[in-house]
Design a protein around this motif. Sequence first.
Motif, PDB file in Angstrom:
ATOM      1  N   PHE A 181     -24.081-134.597  -7.177  1.00  0.00           N
ATOM      2  CA  PHE A 181     -25.094-135.098  -6.487  1.00  0.00           C
ATOM      3  C   PHE A 181     -25.748-136.668  -6.443  1.00  0.00           C
ATOM      4  O   PHE A 181     -24.823-137.213  -6.202  1.00  0.00           O
ATOM      5  CB  PHE A 181     -26.725-134.554  -5.415  1.00  0.00           C
ATOM      6  N   LEU A 182     -26.298-136.254  -7.595  1.00  0.00           N
ATOM      7  CA  LEU A 182     -27.073-137.839  -8.158  1.00  0.00           C
ATOM      8  C   LEU A 182     -25.437-138.994  -8.687  1.00  0.00           C
ATOM      9  O   LEU A 182     -25.871-139.689  -8.001  1.00  0.00           O
ATOM     10  CB  LEU A 182     -27.396-137.710  -9.835  1.00  0.00           C
ATOM     11  N   ARG A 212     -14.076-133.320 -13.766  1.00  0.00           N
ATOM     12  CA  ARG A 212     -13.190-132.127 -14.515  1.00  0.00           C
ATOM     13  C   ARG A 212     -12.389-132.070 -14.343  1.00  0.00           C
ATOM     14  O   ARG A 212     -11.217-131.468 -14.896  1.00  0.00           O
ATOM     15  CB  ARG A 212     -14.075-130.717 -15.749  1.00  0.00           C
ATOM     16  N   ASP A 246     -14.334-132.822 -19.725  1.00  0.00           N
ATOM     17  CA  ASP A 246     -14.891-131.827 -19.804  1.00  0.00           C
ATOM     18  C   ASP A 246     -15.599-132.018 -20.637  1.00  0.00           C
ATOM     19  O   ASP A 246     -15.372-131.858 -22.029  1.00  0.00           O
ATOM     20  CB  ASP A 246     -13.467-130.789 -18.795  1.00  0.00           C
ATOM     21  N   SER A 295     -25.878-127.029 -12.783  1.00  0.00           N
ATOM     22  CA  SER A 295     -27.340-127.596 -12.498  1.00  0.00           C
ATOM     23  C   SER A 295     -28.137-126.252 -11.699  1.00  0.00           C
ATOM     24  O   SER A 295     -29.216-126.734 -11.510  1.00  0.00           O
ATOM     25  CB  SER A 295     -27.415-128.474 -11.754  1.00  0.00           C
ATOM     26  N   THR A 337     -29.444-137.147 -18.662  1.00  0.00           N
ATOM     27  CA  THR A 337     -30.523-136.681 -17.841  1.00  0.00           C
ATOM     28  C   THR A 337     -31.764-134.783 -17.883  1.00  0.00           C
ATOM     29  O   THR A 337     -30.510-134.161 -18.423  1.00  0.00           O
ATOM     30  CB  THR A 337     -29.868-136.511 -16.399  1.00  0.00           C
ATOM     31  N   TYR A 395     -31.307-122.052 -18.257  1.00  0.00           N
ATOM     32  CA  TYR A 395     -31.538-123.723 -17.944  1.00  0.00           C
ATOM     33  C   TYR A 395     -32.099-124.591 -18.650  1.00  0.00           C
ATOM     34  O   TYR A 395     -31.373-125.756 -19.143  1.00  0.00           O
ATOM     35  CB  TYR A 395     -31.292-123.726 -16.705  1.00  0.00           C
ATOM     36  N   LYS A 401     -31.208-126.877 -21.193  1.00  0.00           N
ATOM     37  CA  LYS A 401     -31.792-128.291 -21.620  1.00  0.00           C
ATOM     38  C   LYS A 401     -32.573-129.556 -23.006  1.00  0.00           C
ATOM     39  O   LYS A 401     -32.424-130.414 -23.328  1.00  0.00           O
ATOM     40  CB  LYS A 401     -32.236-129.036 -20.200  1.00  0.00           C
ATOM     41  N   VAL A 405     -35.068-133.553  -7.354  1.00  0.00           N
ATOM     42  CA  VAL A 405     -34.413-134.955  -6.633  1.00  0.00           C
ATOM     43  C   VAL A 405     -34.450-133.950  -5.071  1.00  0.00           C
ATOM     44  O   VAL A 405     -33.706-133.743  -4.690  1.00  0.00           O
ATOM     45  CB  VAL A 405     -32.901-135.306  -7.219  1.00  0.00           C
TER      46      VAL A 405
HETATM   47  N1  LIG Z   1     -30.846-132.628  -8.389  1.00  0.00           N
HETATM   48  C1  LIG Z   1     -31.878-132.245  -9.287  1.00  0.00           C
HETATM   49  O1  LIG Z   1     -33.192-131.642  -8.241  1.00  0.00           O
HETATM   50  C2  LIG Z   1     -31.933-132.146 -10.549  1.00  0.00           C
HETATM   51  C3  LIG Z   1     -33.609-132.315 -11.204  1.00  0.00           C
HETATM   52  C4  LIG Z   1     -33.967-132.257 -12.215  1.00  0.00           C
HETATM   53  C5  LIG Z   1     -32.486-132.608 -13.270  1.00  0.00           C
HETATM   54  N2  LIG Z   1     -31.193-132.883 -13.190  1.00  0.00           N
HETATM   55  C6  LIG Z   1     -30.275-133.268 -13.741  1.00  0.00           C
HETATM   56  O2  LIG Z   1     -29.400-134.163 -13.241  1.00  0.00           O
HETATM   57  C7  LIG Z   1     -28.589-134.195 -13.510  1.00  0.00           C
HETATM   58  C8  LIG Z   1     -27.102-134.182 -12.632  1.00  0.00           C
HETATM   59  O3  LIG Z   1     -27.794-132.899 -11.406  1.00  0.00           O
HETATM   60  P1  LIG Z   1     -26.987-133.702  -9.833  1.00  0.00           P
HETATM   61  O4  LIG Z   1     -28.034-132.690  -9.451  1.00  0.00           O
HETATM   62  O5  LIG Z   1     -26.052-134.371  -9.616  1.00  0.00           O
HETATM   63  O6  LIG Z   1     -26.347-131.767 -10.143  1.00  0.00           O
HETATM   64  P2  LIG Z   1     -24.586-130.942  -9.342  1.00  0.00           P
HETATM   65  O7  LIG Z   1     -24.746-132.150  -8.272  1.00  0.00           O
HETATM   66  O8  LIG Z   1     -24.560-129.648 -10.157  1.00  0.00           O
HETATM   67  O9  LIG Z   1     -23.880-132.288 -10.113  1.00  0.00           O
HETATM   68  C9  LIG Z   1     -23.569-131.716 -11.647  1.00  0.00           C
HETATM   69  C10 LIG Z   1     -22.257-131.879 -11.621  1.00  0.00           C
HETATM   70  O10 LIG Z   1     -21.506-131.620 -13.420  1.00  0.00           O
HETATM   71  C11 LIG Z   1     -20.205-131.385 -13.411  1.00  0.00           C
HETATM   72  N3  LIG Z   1     -19.675-130.741 -14.297  1.00  0.00           N
HETATM   73  C12 LIG Z   1     -20.087-128.940 -14.314  1.00  0.00           C
HETATM   74  N4  LIG Z   1     -19.802-128.437 -15.631  1.00  0.00           N
HETATM   75  C13 LIG Z   1     -19.228-129.457 -16.485  1.00  0.00           C
HETATM   76  C14 LIG Z   1     -18.421-129.592 -17.600  1.00  0.00           C
HETATM   77  N5  LIG Z   1     -17.552-128.531 -18.138  1.00  0.00           N
HETATM   78  N6  LIG Z   1     -16.922-130.988 -17.895  1.00  0.00           N
HETATM   79  C15 LIG Z   1     -17.871-132.089 -16.615  1.00  0.00           C
HETATM   80  N7  LIG Z   1     -18.173-132.145 -15.604  1.00  0.00           N
HETATM   81  C16 LIG Z   1     -19.104-131.023 -15.758  1.00  0.00           C
HETATM   82  C17 LIG Z   1     -19.576-130.687 -12.189  1.00  0.00           C
HETATM   83  O11 LIG Z   1     -18.570-130.684 -11.630  1.00  0.00           O
HETATM   84  P3  LIG Z   1     -18.230-129.429 -10.630  1.00  0.00           P
HETATM   85  O12 LIG Z   1     -18.143-129.932  -8.686  1.00  0.00           O
HETATM   86  O13 LIG Z   1     -16.380-129.390 -11.114  1.00  0.00           O
HETATM   87  O14 LIG Z   1     -18.648-128.039 -10.740  1.00  0.00           O
HETATM   88  C18 LIG Z   1     -20.983-131.821 -10.894  1.00  0.00           C
HETATM   89  O15 LIG Z   1     -20.000-132.830 -10.581  1.00  0.00           O
HETATM   90  C19 LIG Z   1     -28.008-133.123 -14.047  1.00  0.00           C
HETATM   91  O16 LIG Z   1     -28.293-132.995 -15.784  1.00  0.00           O
HETATM   92  C20 LIG Z   1     -29.346-132.127 -13.906  1.00  0.00           C
HETATM   93  O17 LIG Z   1     -29.312-131.148 -14.894  1.00  0.00           O
HETATM   94  C21 LIG Z   1     -31.423-132.294 -11.630  1.00  0.00           C
END
Ligand SMILES: NC(=O)c1ccc[n+]([C@@H]2O[C@H](COP(=O)([O-])OP(=O)(O)OC[C@H]3O[C@@H](n4cnc5c(N)ncnc54)[C@H](OP(=O)(O)O)[C@@H]3O)[C@@H](O)[C@H]2O)c1
Length: 291
Positions: A14-15, A34, A46, A72, A109, A134, A138, A160
């Motif tokens: 997403f981000l 990955r 990965d 996430s 993040t 989770y 983190k 977000v």
């Molecule tokens: N969105 C929110 O509300 C929110 C709030 C607080 C913090 N955050 C933090 O912001 C960051 C981005 O989050 P997001 O919302 O963009 O999450 P997201 O949409 O789930 O994106 C995370 C990405 O990480 C990839 N991933 C998972 N395991 C992996 C691995 N072993 N190696 C490489 N890539 C891997 C996933 O790939 P796959 O598609 O292959 O699974 C996914 O594309 C994260 O650190 C999250 O904890 C988000």
Amino acid sequence: MNKPRLLIIGARGFLATYAVQSSADRFDVIRGDRSSSAQPGTVQLDVADSSNVDRAFRQVRPNYVLLLAAMSDIDRCEAAPELAFATNARGAEHVANACVRANARLLFTSTAAVFDGKKHGYGEEDEVSPLSVYGNSKAWAENAVRSLLPSAVLLRFALVLGFAGKIGTNAMLDSVMQKWKAGQPVFFPIRETRNPIDADSLSKIMIGMLANDRVSGLYHVGATDSISRFELGKRLAARAGVSSDLVRPLDAAVPGRAPRGEDHFLFTDKIRKVCNLGVQTSDQMIERCFS
Ligand SMILES: NC(=O)c1ccc[n+]([C@@H]2O[C@H](COP(=O)([O-])OP(=O)(O)OC[C@H]3O[C@@H](n4cnc5c(N)ncnc54)[C@H](OP(=O)(O)O)[C@@H]3O)[C@@H](O)[C@H]2O)c1
């Protein structure tokens, strides 16, 4: 003149959708994810596999790294704690180690879920108190990144808002809108309050902080006001032109749902001294998602 090379890890999430766009002017962007891909401007990476991370870093030789890869989904982490730890905690450690070797600048993040949400308002100096797998993973990662790479920026946020334009990412609005369009109600917790931020603003803030070598350490980011998830659902529905009948309150524990803190309001005074956030209130953040 050559642009500095930025490796965005977790590039299909997403981000990352927003970060790739926000960084294109300033950086030569390489998207790491990955699944293997032979596309130009991408690298297979990965985070859970340290030798794989090192190979990708040798290939890309990044100057800057934005670590967005994570497990996430809080409920999935609770159900699979070892995988959550391997990805979110050890994965961040592997990337920080690779940044040390590559002399690359890192933005990591993190999340308000490092706190238990039992008080109103958390500053960067508050002790962590995670309730969930989770949040624990983190918090562990933050410690590892800070000790390995003191120059790193660590950015915590609570929630977000935005659209990734595809299903399967962590973008809440895609799945909510999909249900609303099908005429299905969506349940929003009434007891969980957050100060959200929209994905576009957040990605610009991340890129600005990464590019500013004088910024390091831990920062909180979010709106100036906090809002319950239920109230947020009502405002999102109103803005999307959806009937308020499709916004339902959730007040009971749901089996299988990981523990969440009630009040995840993050103080943002510190970050406001080093960058112009542009937007301020939750309503402005909501508006930016749709405009
Ligand atoms: N969105 C929110 O509300 C929110 C709030 C607080 C913090 N955050 C933090 O912001 C960051 C981005 O989050 P997001 O919302 O963009 O999450 P997201 O949409 O789930 O994106 C995370 C990405 O990480 C990839 N991933 C998972 N395991 C992996 C691995 N072993 N190696 C490489 N890539 C891997 C996933 O790939 P796959 O598609 O292959 O699974 C996914 O594309 C994260 O650190 C999250 O904890 C988000």
